[in-house]
Design an enzyme around this catalytic site. Structure first.
Site, PDB file in Angstrom:
ATOM      1  N   GLY A 193     -15.300  -6.519  -8.404  1.00 18.64           N
ATOM      2  CA  GLY A 193     -15.215  -5.210  -9.046  1.00 18.64           C
ATOM      3  C   GLY A 193     -16.247  -4.988 -10.142  1.00 18.64           C
ATOM      4  N   LYS A 200     -17.300  -0.146  -7.061  1.00 17.95           N
ATOM      5  CA  LYS A 200     -16.835   0.698  -8.172  1.00 17.95           C
ATOM      6  C   LYS A 200     -18.001   1.310  -8.964  1.00 17.95           C
ATOM      7  CE  LYS A 200     -12.533  -0.316  -7.324  1.00 17.95           C
ATOM      8  NZ  LYS A 200     -11.652   0.667  -6.693  1.00 17.95           N
ATOM      9  N   SER A 244      -1.532  -0.706  -6.497  1.00 20.10           N
ATOM     10  CA  SER A 244      -0.213  -0.070  -6.373  1.00 20.10           C
ATOM     11  C   SER A 244       0.118   0.215  -4.918  1.00 20.10           C
ATOM     12  CB  SER A 244      -0.173   1.249  -7.141  1.00 20.10           C
ATOM     13  OG  SER A 244      -0.273   1.034  -8.509  1.00 20.10           O
ATOM     14  N   ASP A 269      -9.901   2.893  -0.139  1.00 17.86           N
ATOM     15  CA  ASP A 269     -10.089   2.809  -1.596  1.00 17.86           C
ATOM     16  C   ASP A 269     -10.916   3.951  -2.196  1.00 17.86           C
ATOM     17  OD1 ASP A 269      -9.683   1.368  -4.054  1.00 17.86           O
ATOM     18  OD2 ASP A 269     -11.755   0.694  -3.960  1.00 17.86           O
ATOM     19  N   ASN A 359      -4.680 -11.096  -8.453  1.00 19.75           N
ATOM     20  CA  ASN A 359      -5.745 -10.186  -8.009  1.00 19.75           C
ATOM     21  C   ASN A 359      -6.648 -10.871  -6.976  1.00 19.75           C
ATOM     22  OD1 ASN A 359      -7.105  -7.684  -8.058  1.00 19.75           O
ATOM     23  ND2 ASN A 359      -8.583  -8.428  -9.567  1.00 19.75           N
ATOM     24  N   ARG A 392       3.275   4.324 -10.264  1.00 22.64           N
ATOM     25  CA  ARG A 392       4.394   3.391 -10.292  1.00 22.64           C
ATOM     26  C   ARG A 392       5.216   3.732 -11.527  1.00 22.64           C
ATOM     27  NH1 ARG A 392       5.208  -2.223  -8.811  1.00 22.64           N
ATOM     28  NH2 ARG A 392       3.397  -2.104  -7.484  1.00 22.64           N
ATOM     29  N   GLU A 487       8.734   2.549   5.236  1.00 22.19           N
ATOM     30  CA  GLU A 487       9.610   3.729   5.117  1.00 22.19           C
ATOM     31  C   GLU A 487       8.897   4.879   4.397  1.00 22.19           C
ATOM     32  OE1 GLU A 487      12.005   3.431   6.966  1.00 22.19           O
ATOM     33  OE2 GLU A 487      12.394   1.276   7.038  1.00 22.19           O
TER      34      GLU A 487
HETATM   35  C1  OXD Z   1      -9.567  -1.770  -7.798  1.00 22.06           C
HETATM   36  C2  OXD Z   1     -10.136  -2.246  -6.536  1.00 22.06           C
HETATM   37  O1  OXD Z   1      -9.545  -2.530  -8.770  1.00 22.06           O
HETATM   38  O2  OXD Z   1     -10.027  -1.534  -5.542  1.00 22.06           O
HETATM   39  O3  OXD Z   1      -9.133  -0.622  -7.838  1.00 22.06           O
HETATM   40  O4  OXD Z   1     -10.724  -3.319  -6.528  1.00 22.06           O
HETATM   41 MN    MN Z   2      -9.593   0.498  -6.052  1.00 20.47          MN
END
Ligand code: OXD
Ligand code: MN
Length: 579
Positions: A193, A200, A244, A269, A359, A392, A487
């Site tokens: 990241g 990103k 999330s 993403d 992560n 969330r 669901e």
């Molecule tokens: C994030 C990713 O941190 O997608 O959002 O890596």
């Molecule tokens: Mn992301």
């Protein structure tokens, strides 16, 4: 490009320059050099063909907001949600840090394309890096190498990215963005990241800035395709905060009762959203692979991806079994015997620490994902009819609600708050503002960003409908009220029923919510009262929420557009009048 590479070479002084041509040979060569230096572990070939494990240093396993900077002339351009550094200061500092940083190292030059080939929506970038990990990751997550160069021709416009692993010291870690120059510089980190600049830093932070100038949107959103039993396809684009369940939602498998419905993935993403020449909303996925969180991914949360990551996949910071298979919590119920944890140590069976980092990631190509949409790579993109935001939240926010109109939708996106997860360093479980899931990714002042969304809407002949979801509401005892996972499909179906078939909904102060019996609960054992509870509107709670949102909006120093304030006050009025 050549003259830029020359400049970078002069600055960083690598012993050698490796032009990555995108071929399997090049990838194999980089992989081999990493294996030779024991930087990579080859995984069990019979079950994980051509798959590898890389371990980051323990303090370099997530994005670091506090070391991420937007470098513009004035702090106002970056806005209150970004760290700002002046261009001069950043350049002075970075030029010093990059000076000779690649001595004794190889520099990889990776030209890449974000988006489909031959698409007016796609953009080029080049990353110069001394990290073979970044080279391999970029080769998976983008289209990289020679084919890109061919399409690129002699265009001088590409995002320039310079990255070095450096000495990995956290206090000298910098991820800097120079939007005016379309330049990225990142040093002393090797986590995807922060270091894989195409993702990103380019596809979101710089792209969002370009998008503002050029009249489109670069969003932290998946795009999924939902096909109904009649073969009609709908495209839903959605933003949820990092880690999330965005990837899992983009790959959701409908429950048994809905066997004749199909969900396929366009992207998991990032979405680049444009107004087509005809005035419709179209989206492309600029990426060509998935960089998903492995931890907690399992047969229940995302069965579809498990099959895909059994070949040509690069794992980071997962555990390792004695027979060289990757392992993480959630993959199987039992922890394998004598497993090695993500730091490379034998995991003690009484240990409270996780085997895999929370992560931990898999990087894998979308090409080999069997449930990708056949339109995932269309130069014209796919038509988006629904935009979804989510968060969330243990309480307050109902399972789903729909905005009254585009501007109201932007307000609910801007009001998005969520409990924190692990994709960013810091405390977990705290409530954090994350407007449109872009808190960490908007490359300019977010007040201007909201205004840009409003402007973008004005161009659209038909606007996507905007919804908000919360799968995570809990009862008084802390139990989740909604079963979640596959669901959640039922809620996507409700949205499509709303948009396509105009089914009735209940008008409430915060927006439309489903009639309890209009969510298709076939085959699901859930009490009517539970669904009622999931949809309950706590008016006092919402008024309190609004007062906190107001404080947040004030931070933008007058930059929140009037349209957003109007929606804010209308919402407040509706809440007060319904008391
Ligand atoms: C994030 C990713 O941190 O997608 O959002 O890596
Ligand atoms: Mn992301």
């Amino acid at each position: 490009m050549l003259s830029w590479v020359k400049d970078v070479t002069r600055l960083t002084k690598p012993k050698n320059v490796f032009w990555f041509d995108g071929s399997d040979d090049d990838t194999a060569q980089i992989t081999k050099s990493m294996l030779d230096r024991a930087e990579l572990i080859k995984l069990n070939e019979s079950e994980y063909k051509n798959c590898y494990l890389f371990r980051n240093l323990p303090d370099d396993v997530a994005r670091v907001k506090e070391r991420t900077f937007i470098c513009t002339k004035t702090p106002e351009e970056a806005g209150p949600t970004n760290n700002w550094m002046s261009i001069i200061r950043a350049k002075t500092l970075l030029n010093e840090l990059f000076d000779g940083v690649m001595l004794d190292k190889e520099m990889y030059i990776i030209p890449y394309l974000l988006g489909p080939e031959k698409s007016k929506y796609s953009r080029w970038g080049v990353e110069a890096t001394d990290s073979p990990l970044v080279a391999l990751t970029t080769a998976i997550l983008t289209k990289a190498g020679k084919t890109v160069l061919e399409e690129f021709g002699d265009s001088g416009r590409f995002v320039r990215g310079i990255h070095s692993t450096g000495n990995l010291k956290k206090e000298n870690r910098y991820i800097c963005h120079f939007p005016d120059e379309e330049l990225l510089m990142s040093i002393n980190t090797n986590y995807g990241g922060n270091a894989s600049l195409s993702k990103k830093p380019h596809a979101l932070r710089l792209a969002s800035f370009q998008a503002k100038k050029e009249g489109w949107l670069a969003e932290h959103m998946f795009i999924l395709e939902l096909e109904d039993p009649n073969g009609k396809c709908f495209y839903i684009s959605g933003a949820l905060p990092s880690a999330s369940g965005k990837t899992n939602l983009a790959m959701i498998r409908p429950p048994k009762a809905f066997n004749d419905w199909k969900i396929r993935t366009v992207g998991d993403d990032i979405a680049w959203i444009h107004c087509s020449d005809e005035g419709s909303t179209v989206g492309i996925n600029p990426e060509h692979g998935f960089f998903g969180v492995a931890y907690d991914t399992g047969p229940y949360s995302n069965p579809n991806i498990l099959e895909c990551i059994k070949k040509n996949t690069l794992f980071t910071n997962v555990g390792l079994t004695t027979d060289n298979k990757p392992w993480w919590e959630g993959l199987t119920e039992e922890v394998p015997k004598n497993v090695i944890d993500w730091t490379g140590k034998r995991w003690a069976s009484n240990s409270k620490a996780p085997v895999a980092n929370k992560n931990s990631r898999y990087a894998t190509k979308i090409d080999q994902y069997s449930l990708k949409s056949k339109n995932y790579n269309l130069p014209d993109g796919v038509p988006i009819s629904i935009i979804l935001f989510g968060g969330r939240r243990a309480n307050l926010v109902p399972l789903v609600y729909e905005a009254y109109n585009w501007e109201h939708g932007i307000l609910i996106g801007a009001m998005m708050r969520a409990e924190t997860t692990t994709a960013i360093s810091g405390k977990v479980g705290q409530l954090r503002h994350d407007p449109m899931g872009m808190m960490d990714f908007c490359g300019y002042n977010m007040g201007d960003y909201f205004a840009h969304w409003i402007e973008f809407g004005k161009k659209l002949k038909t606007k996507p409908r905007i919804f908000f979801v919360n799968w995570f509401r809990k009862d008084g005892l802390g139990n989740y009220l909604w079963p979640g996972f596959s669901e959640n499909f039922r809620i996507l179906k409700w949205m499509v029923d709303r948009v396509e078939n105009g089914i009735d909904a209940v008008s409430t102060p915060i927006g439309y919510i489903p009639k309890v019996d209009s969510i298709d609960l076939t085959g699901l054992d859930i009490k009517k009262e539970t669904v009622e509870e999931l949809l309950k509107i706590d008016k006092d709670g919402w008024l309190k929420e609004l007062s906190e949102i107001k404080e947040f909006f004030y931070e933008f120093d007058g930059k929140i557009p009037n349209e957003l304030w109007n929606e804010y006050y209308k919402l407040e009025k509706r809440l007060i009048e319904s008391q």
